[in-house]
Motif scaffolding. Sequence first.
Motif, PDB file in Angstrom:
ATOM      1  N   VAL A   1       0.835  -1.197   0.000  1.00  0.00           N
ATOM      2  CA  VAL A   1       0.000   0.000   0.000  1.00  0.00           C
ATOM      3  C   VAL A   1       0.873   1.251   0.000  1.00  0.00           C
ATOM      4  O   VAL A   1       1.789   1.385   0.823  1.00  0.00           O
ATOM      5  CB  VAL A   1      -0.934   0.015   1.224  1.00  0.00           C
ATOM      6  CG1 VAL A   1      -1.722   1.322   1.286  1.00  0.00           C
ATOM      7  CG2 VAL A   1      -1.885  -1.179   1.167  1.00  0.00           C
ATOM      8  N   ASP A   2       0.565   2.167  -0.910  1.00  0.00           N
ATOM      9  CA  ASP A   2       1.192   3.490  -0.959  1.00  0.00           C
ATOM     10  C   ASP A   2       0.062   4.510  -0.904  1.00  0.00           C
ATOM     11  O   ASP A   2      -0.601   4.772  -1.908  1.00  0.00           O
ATOM     12  CB  ASP A   2       2.007   3.641  -2.239  1.00  0.00           C
ATOM     13  CG  ASP A   2       2.591   5.044  -2.411  1.00  0.00           C
ATOM     14  OD1 ASP A   2       2.523   5.856  -1.450  1.00  0.00           O
ATOM     15  OD2 ASP A   2       3.099   5.340  -3.517  1.00  0.00           O
ATOM     16  N   LEU A   3      -0.192   5.065   0.274  1.00  0.00           N
ATOM     17  CA  LEU A   3      -1.331   5.964   0.444  1.00  0.00           C
ATOM     18  C   LEU A   3      -1.218   7.219  -0.416  1.00  0.00           C
ATOM     19  O   LEU A   3      -2.232   7.784  -0.829  1.00  0.00           O
ATOM     20  CB  LEU A   3      -1.490   6.337   1.914  1.00  0.00           C
ATOM     21  CG  LEU A   3      -1.967   5.202   2.830  1.00  0.00           C
ATOM     22  CD1 LEU A   3      -1.963   5.662   4.287  1.00  0.00           C
ATOM     23  CD2 LEU A   3      -3.356   4.715   2.428  1.00  0.00           C
ATOM     24  N   SER A   4       0.000   7.646  -0.706  1.00  0.00           N
ATOM     25  CA  SER A   4       0.174   8.851  -1.511  1.00  0.00           C
ATOM     26  C   SER A   4      -0.324   8.661  -2.943  1.00  0.00           C
ATOM     27  O   SER A   4      -0.583   9.630  -3.652  1.00  0.00           O
ATOM     28  CB  SER A   4       1.643   9.284  -1.522  1.00  0.00           C
ATOM     29  OG  SER A   4       2.446   8.343  -2.220  1.00  0.00           O
ATOM     30  N   SER A   5      -0.470   7.414  -3.373  1.00  0.00           N
ATOM     31  CA  SER A   5      -0.941   7.138  -4.735  1.00  0.00           C
ATOM     32  C   SER A   5      -2.454   6.951  -4.793  1.00  0.00           C
ATOM     33  O   SER A   5      -3.009   6.759  -5.882  1.00  0.00           O
ATOM     34  CB  SER A   5      -0.260   5.879  -5.279  1.00  0.00           C
ATOM     35  OG  SER A   5      -0.716   4.724  -4.603  1.00  0.00           O
ATOM     36  N   LEU A   6      -3.125   6.995  -3.655  1.00  0.00           N
ATOM     37  CA  LEU A   6      -4.571   6.779  -3.594  1.00  0.00           C
ATOM     38  C   LEU A   6      -5.254   8.114  -3.322  1.00  0.00           C
ATOM     39  O   LEU A   6      -4.941   8.799  -2.347  1.00  0.00           O
ATOM     40  CB  LEU A   6      -4.905   5.763  -2.495  1.00  0.00           C
ATOM     41  CG  LEU A   6      -4.213   4.401  -2.647  1.00  0.00           C
ATOM     42  CD1 LEU A   6      -4.525   3.505  -1.455  1.00  0.00           C
ATOM     43  CD2 LEU A   6      -4.627   3.717  -3.948  1.00  0.00           C
ATOM     44  N   ASP A   7      -6.191   8.475  -4.172  1.00  0.00           N
ATOM     45  CA  ASP A   7      -6.803   9.804  -4.147  1.00  0.00           C
ATOM     46  C   ASP A   7      -7.915   9.890  -3.100  1.00  0.00           C
ATOM     47  O   ASP A   7      -8.977   9.282  -3.291  1.00  0.00           O
ATOM     48  CB  ASP A   7      -7.364  10.132  -5.532  1.00  0.00           C
ATOM     49  CG  ASP A   7      -7.981  11.520  -5.597  1.00  0.00           C
ATOM     50  OD1 ASP A   7      -7.768  12.314  -4.654  1.00  0.00           O
ATOM     51  OD2 ASP A   7      -8.659  11.809  -6.608  1.00  0.00           O
ATOM     52  N   PRO A   8      -7.727  10.643  -2.011  1.00  0.00           N
ATOM     53  CA  PRO A   8      -8.790  10.771  -1.004  1.00  0.00           C
ATOM     54  C   PRO A   8      -9.954  11.620  -1.477  1.00  0.00           C
ATOM     55  O   PRO A   8     -11.001  11.666  -0.827  1.00  0.00           O
ATOM     56  CB  PRO A   8      -8.073  11.429   0.185  1.00  0.00           C
ATOM     57  CG  PRO A   8      -6.935  12.182  -0.418  1.00  0.00           C
ATOM     58  CD  PRO A   8      -6.503  11.384  -1.618  1.00  0.00           C
ATOM     59  N   ASP A   9      -9.801  12.305  -2.622  1.00  0.00           N
ATOM     60  CA  ASP A   9     -10.865  13.119  -3.206  1.00  0.00           C
ATOM     61  C   ASP A   9     -11.689  12.364  -4.248  1.00  0.00           C
ATOM     62  O   ASP A   9     -12.587  12.941  -4.859  1.00  0.00           O
ATOM     63  CB  ASP A   9     -10.275  14.362  -3.878  1.00  0.00           C
ATOM     64  CG  ASP A   9     -10.247  15.555  -2.944  1.00  0.00           C
ATOM     65  OD1 ASP A   9     -11.254  15.785  -2.249  1.00  0.00           O
ATOM     66  OD2 ASP A   9      -9.212  16.248  -2.903  1.00  0.00           O
ATOM     67  N   SER A  10     -11.398  11.104  -4.439  1.00  0.00           N
ATOM     68  CA  SER A  10     -12.064  10.346  -5.493  1.00  0.00           C
ATOM     69  C   SER A  10     -13.588  10.353  -5.331  1.00  0.00           C
ATOM     70  O   SER A  10     -14.115  10.324  -4.221  1.00  0.00           O
ATOM     71  CB  SER A  10     -11.570   8.893  -5.486  1.00  0.00           C
ATOM     72  OG  SER A  10     -12.290   8.111  -6.410  1.00  0.00           O
ATOM     73  N   LYS A  11     -14.267  10.378  -6.468  1.00  0.00           N
ATOM     74  CA  LYS A  11     -15.719  10.173  -6.498  1.00  0.00           C
ATOM     75  C   LYS A  11     -16.050   9.257  -7.681  1.00  0.00           C
ATOM     76  O   LYS A  11     -17.092   9.392  -8.314  1.00  0.00           O
ATOM     77  CB  LYS A  11     -16.471  11.500  -6.588  1.00  0.00           C
ATOM     78  CG  LYS A  11     -16.081  12.382  -7.767  1.00  0.00           C
ATOM     79  CD  LYS A  11     -16.944  13.641  -7.808  1.00  0.00           C
ATOM     80  CE  LYS A  11     -16.582  14.499  -9.023  1.00  0.00           C
ATOM     81  NZ  LYS A  11     -17.428  15.701  -9.115  1.00  0.00           N
ATOM     82  N   ALA A  12     -15.150   8.303  -7.928  1.00  0.00           N
ATOM     83  CA  ALA A  12     -15.295   7.383  -9.054  1.00  0.00           C
ATOM     84  C   ALA A  12     -16.645   6.670  -9.000  1.00  0.00           C
ATOM     85  O   ALA A  12     -17.056   6.159  -7.969  1.00  0.00           O
ATOM     86  CB  ALA A  12     -14.163   6.356  -9.039  1.00  0.00           C
ATOM     87  N   GLY A  13     -17.333   6.650 -10.149  1.00  0.00           N
ATOM     88  CA  GLY A  13     -18.641   6.037 -10.236  1.00  0.00           C
ATOM     89  C   GLY A  13     -19.775   7.003  -9.971  1.00  0.00           C
ATOM     90  O   GLY A  13     -20.937   6.706 -10.259  1.00  0.00           O
TER      91      GLY A  13
END
Length: 270
Positions: free
Chosen positions: A15-27
């Motif tokens: 897991v690399d948290l910096s690569s995961l977007d906390p602003d995502s609204k996918a879908g």
Amino acid sequence: MLDISRYRVAPGSEVDLSSLDPDSKAGFEGGKQEGKETLPDLNAKLADLQRRLWAESSQKLLVVLQAMDTGGKDGTIRHVFKGVNPQGVIVHGFTKPNEVELARDYLWRIHPHVPPSGVVSIFNRSHYEDVLVVRVRNLIPEERWRRRYQHINDFERLLTDEGTTIVKLFLHISNEEQRNRLEARLEEPEKRWKLHESDFDDRNLWDQFQTAYEEALTRTSTENAPWYVVPANRKWYRNLVVSSILVDALERMDPRYPDPEPGLEALVVT
């Protein structure tokens, strides 16, 4: 449509948290209004499945909620579990261990709060504090907390082997979003009570906590007890993702109403 698999931490992956977007609204690119219109249907599905789980009274569900300070654990519980039968849902918050708990192994205080048959138990913080806070704040030697990843995996394997479904949710917010939420709590009297000086100490250790979370998520996401990294900057989207994950878990559990007692059809209410 919401693809919850995108947020599941595959066992063995790093897991690399910096690569995961906390602003995502996918879908839900349509935005907040679309999301708010969808949530009541998910609430209704969750409530129905939870009623079936309670009536069946053989399976159990453990929901583990972890997040940085202001990550939204309380808000998630309020919004996602709106309308469920309170008899069948137990929330337990794990704060700093007391003297009695510190005199025993770190899982001693956890086990009494796992769900009994028919119940959904929600851990607001959990046994994972013992590979997070104790690591970042150097409360115990590294060789001790490193052993705990395997302890935790074994503990969760015990629970799942004995009929508990485990869903683990990390509510992922950004450093900037945490700043905004802390400032809001400072400015609003009805929120200020939530603040503690330690929240600001922990904020200064943001990078260390991110590293600790990354290793915990990497080392303890298993087939029987997976982690989900939930984008949590947008509260409405966080609630949709969490609700979708829980509905999916309960649908796979497929709880059923028990058969009625024989002979009831012949009774007459007078």
